[in-house]
Write a protein that holds these residues in place. Structure first.
Motif, PDB file in Angstrom:
ATOM      1  N   MET A   1       0.844  -1.193   0.000  1.00 43.48           N
ATOM      2  CA  MET A   1       0.000   0.000   0.000  1.00 43.48           C
ATOM      3  C   MET A   1       0.883   1.248   0.000  1.00 43.48           C
ATOM      4  N   ALA A   2       0.644   2.177  -0.950  1.00 44.41           N
ATOM      5  CA  ALA A   2       1.447   3.381  -1.060  1.00 44.41           C
ATOM      6  C   ALA A   2       1.160   4.327   0.094  1.00 44.41           C
ATOM      7  N   CYS A   3       2.187   5.106   0.450  1.00 44.15           N
ATOM      8  CA  CYS A   3       2.029   6.043   1.567  1.00 44.15           C
ATOM      9  C   CYS A   3       0.982   7.104   1.265  1.00 44.15           C
ATOM     10  N   ARG A   4       0.905   7.529  -0.001  1.00 45.58           N
ATOM     11  CA  ARG A   4      -0.081   8.557  -0.330  1.00 45.58           C
ATOM     12  C   ARG A   4      -1.500   8.013  -0.261  1.00 45.58           C
ATOM     13  N   ASP A   5      -1.678   6.705  -0.522  1.00 44.61           N
ATOM     14  CA  ASP A   5      -3.002   6.097  -0.350  1.00 44.61           C
ATOM     15  C   ASP A   5      -3.409   6.112   1.114  1.00 44.61           C
ATOM     16  N   VAL A   6      -2.443   5.823   1.991  1.00 44.69           N
ATOM     17  CA  VAL A   6      -2.714   5.865   3.427  1.00 44.69           C
ATOM     18  C   VAL A   6      -3.035   7.288   3.867  1.00 44.69           C
ATOM     19  N   ALA A   7      -2.281   8.257   3.337  1.00 43.71           N
ATOM     20  CA  ALA A   7      -2.510   9.662   3.711  1.00 43.71           C
ATOM     21  C   ALA A   7      -3.911  10.114   3.303  1.00 43.71           C
ATOM     22  N   VAL A   8      -4.301   9.771   2.068  1.00 44.88           N
ATOM     23  CA  VAL A   8      -5.638  10.141   1.601  1.00 44.88           C
ATOM     24  C   VAL A   8      -6.705   9.430   2.423  1.00 44.88           C
ATOM     25  N   GLY A   9      -6.448   8.167   2.784  1.00 43.12           N
ATOM     26  CA  GLY A   9      -7.396   7.423   3.600  1.00 43.12           C
ATOM     27  C   GLY A   9      -7.592   8.060   4.966  1.00 43.12           C
ATOM     28  N   ILE A  10      -6.493   8.522   5.566  1.00 45.13           N
ATOM     29  CA  ILE A  10      -6.578   9.193   6.872  1.00 45.13           C
ATOM     30  C   ILE A  10      -7.370  10.495   6.755  1.00 45.13           C
ATOM     31  N   VAL A  11      -7.102  11.252   5.666  1.00 49.22           N
ATOM     32  CA  VAL A  11      -7.836  12.500   5.445  1.00 49.22           C
ATOM     33  C   VAL A  11      -9.332  12.226   5.271  1.00 49.22           C
ATOM     34  N   LEU A  12      -9.673  11.214   4.478  1.00 47.36           N
ATOM     35  CA  LEU A  12     -11.076  10.866   4.242  1.00 47.36           C
ATOM     36  C   LEU A  12     -11.772  10.445   5.538  1.00 47.36           C
ATOM     37  N   LEU A  13     -11.078   9.620   6.325  1.00 51.33           N
ATOM     38  CA  LEU A  13     -11.663   9.128   7.571  1.00 51.33           C
ATOM     39  C   LEU A  13     -11.857  10.262   8.580  1.00 51.33           C
ATOM     40  N   THR A  14     -10.837  11.119   8.712  1.00 51.86           N
ATOM     41  CA  THR A  14     -10.932  12.254   9.632  1.00 51.86           C
ATOM     42  C   THR A  14     -12.013  13.225   9.181  1.00 51.86           C
ATOM     43  N   SER A  65     -12.978   5.645   2.355  1.00 49.37           N
ATOM     44  CA  SER A  65     -11.781   5.616   3.196  1.00 49.37           C
ATOM     45  C   SER A  65     -11.336   4.182   3.458  1.00 49.37           C
ATOM     46  N   THR A  66     -12.288   3.269   3.607  1.00 50.00           N
ATOM     47  CA  THR A  66     -11.941   1.854   3.790  1.00 50.00           C
ATOM     48  C   THR A  66     -11.228   1.310   2.563  1.00 50.00           C
ATOM     49  N   THR A  67     -11.678   1.722   1.381  1.00 50.48           N
ATOM     50  CA  THR A  67     -11.037   1.304   0.140  1.00 50.48           C
ATOM     51  C   THR A  67      -9.618   1.839   0.035  1.00 50.48           C
ATOM     52  N   ALA A  68      -9.403   3.077   0.530  1.00 47.48           N
ATOM     53  CA  ALA A  68      -8.065   3.667   0.480  1.00 47.48           C
ATOM     54  C   ALA A  68      -7.077   2.877   1.337  1.00 47.48           C
ATOM     55  N   PHE A  69      -7.545   2.321   2.458  1.00 38.91           N
ATOM     56  CA  PHE A  69      -6.681   1.522   3.321  1.00 38.91           C
ATOM     57  C   PHE A  69      -6.551   0.077   2.829  1.00 38.91           C
ATOM     58  N   THR A 261      -5.423   6.712 -11.355  1.00 42.59           N
ATOM     59  CA  THR A 261      -4.782   6.231 -10.138  1.00 42.59           C
ATOM     60  C   THR A 261      -5.738   6.359  -8.966  1.00 42.59           C
ATOM     61  N   ARG A 262      -5.655   5.412  -8.049  1.00 42.18           N
ATOM     62  CA  ARG A 262      -6.599   5.356  -6.952  1.00 42.18           C
ATOM     63  C   ARG A 262      -6.489   6.576  -6.034  1.00 42.18           C
ATOM     64  N   LEU A 264      -5.564   9.620  -6.716  1.00 44.59           N
ATOM     65  CA  LEU A 264      -6.112  10.836  -7.320  1.00 44.59           C
ATOM     66  C   LEU A 264      -7.634  10.811  -7.298  1.00 44.59           C
ATOM     67  N   SER A 265      -8.208   9.639  -7.524  1.00 40.03           N
ATOM     68  CA  SER A 265      -9.658   9.495  -7.448  1.00 40.03           C
ATOM     69  C   SER A 265     -10.150   9.762  -6.026  1.00 40.03           C
ATOM     70  N   ASN A 266      -9.425   9.240  -5.026  1.00 38.16           N
ATOM     71  CA  ASN A 266      -9.791   9.474  -3.634  1.00 38.16           C
ATOM     72  C   ASN A 266      -9.633  10.944  -3.247  1.00 38.16           C
ATOM     73  N   THR A 267      -8.630  11.612  -3.834  1.00 37.21           N
ATOM     74  CA  THR A 267      -8.439  13.039  -3.578  1.00 37.21           C
ATOM     75  C   THR A 267      -9.628  13.842  -4.076  1.00 37.21           C
ATOM     76  N   GLY A 268     -10.131  13.471  -5.251  1.00 37.87           N
ATOM     77  CA  GLY A 268     -11.320  14.140  -5.788  1.00 37.87           C
ATOM     78  C   GLY A 268     -12.522  13.954  -4.887  1.00 37.87           C
ATOM     79  N   VAL A 269     -12.684  12.753  -4.347  1.00 36.41           N
ATOM     80  CA  VAL A 269     -13.792  12.481  -3.426  1.00 36.41           C
ATOM     81  C   VAL A 269     -13.639  13.294  -2.148  1.00 36.41           C
ATOM     82  N   ALA A 270     -12.391  13.393  -1.657  1.00 37.76           N
ATOM     83  CA  ALA A 270     -12.131  14.162  -0.438  1.00 37.76           C
ATOM     84  C   ALA A 270     -12.465  15.640  -0.628  1.00 37.76           C
TER      85      ALA A 270
END
Length: 311
Positions: A1-14, A65-69, A261-262, A264-270
């Motif tokens: 799992m890439a670090c940026r995916d984890v970062a986006v997941g944390i942002v989404l969850l928070t 956020s679950t998908t990002a993790f 990329t996953r 970037l898609s999660n960033t758009g959702v955030a």
């Protein structure tokens, strides 16, 4: 799992947790105030619907956020359809409620010699009907989304136009352009009303400030309740426009340049969920007296009719 995916997941969850907490607290205070028999302002009904819509929009952040993790988290067939459908409906209601709030406030602060002044008395009577119509329109406009939404296991032998990680949207074929026009027109109408109302409010405030500056300055540095309410709504609208535009830019980049990329898609959702998460905290400042009411009523057993909300 890439670090940026984890970062986006944390942002989404928070973002989802804070947004749900803020909207829930604001909604709870409205419920307490209603049960206490406190006189409500006409705009309260609009804010309640806006808060409910924001909560529904934020619900999408849970699977996202679950998908990002976890790259192996998928929703089932029915959950995919319901999640994307009600997310889009709630997003449309959020836009419509913000637009209605701007229009109503523009009517409220309009000068007595203007054409809008004739609507001041009748406008509150149409708020409930307008909100009901807004929900009905959004439910109808996005009724096609469940038809073209499926789970991850249903992606074989079909053309995918959007992959959310937990479910996908398939290509509707020749109807793709029709849907794009329909969805865009829906947003543009509310956007147009919001921009016109906001521009009118700015014009009225500047004109009023210039005319009354020599009177208000020696009396009190504090602005009028109408001006404070208008400033709050303009701040709300500005935040909505800012985050919505950034969300559109990211979504267009993903679609046009095929950057699927996953992260970037999660960033758009955030970015799309930023307004629903920040909105209650912007309104909390405006409804500060409502929170004082909640605290007062929670420590008293007597009726609280004597406490009124600020505009």
């Amino acid at each position: 799992m890439a670090c940026r995916d984890v970062a986006v997941g944390i942002v989404l969850l928070t973002q989802t947790a804070l947004g749900m907490l803020g909207n829930s607290v604001l909604l709870s205070c409205f419920i307490i105030a209603d049960c206490s028999g406190i006189r409500a302002k006409p705009t309260d009904l609009i804010v309640k619907h806006l808060t409910w819509a924001n909560l529904i929009v934020l619900c999408k952040g849970i699977p996202q956020s679950t998908t990002a993790f976890s790259q192996n988290y998928y929703l089932d067939y029915v959950s995919c359809k319901l999640t994307l459908y009600f997310h889009r409906v709630a997003r449309g209601v959020s836009l419509g409620s913000t637009s209605l709030l701007s229009v109503f406030q523009a009517i409220t602060i309009s000068p007595s010699n203007s054409k809008l002044a004739q609507l001041k008395v009748r406008a509150p009577k149409f708020i409930g009907l307008s909100l009901g119509l807004c929900w009905a329109i959004q439910l109808l406009v996005y009724v096609f989304i469940p038809v073209y939404t499926t789970d991850i296991w249903g992606r074989r032998n079909i053309s995918v136009i959007k992959d959310f990680g937990f479910c996908i949207v398939i290509d509707p074929g020749i109807l793709k352009t029709l849907f794009a026009i329909l969805f865009t027109s829906n947003d543009v109408i509310f956007w147009g009303l919001m921009v016109l109302a906001s521009g009118y409010m700015v014009y009225i405030l500047l004109k009023h400030k210039k005319r009354m500056q020599h009177i208000l300055k020696p009396l009190s540095p504090r602005s009028s309740p109408e001006a404070r309410a208008t400033h709050s709504i303009l701040t709300l609208v500005s935040c909505f426009v800012f985050f919505y535009v950034i969300s559109i830019v990211i979504t267009s980049y993903v679609s046009v340049l095929d950057a699927t990329t996953r992260w970037l898609s999660n960033t758009g959702v955030a970015m799309a969920a930023c307004f629903p998460a920040i909105c209650p905290f912007l309104l909390i400042r405006h409804y500060a007296s409502l929170f004082r009411l909640c605290c007062t009523c929670s420590h008293q057993t007597t009726h609280c009719d004597c406490i009124l909300r600020e505009l």
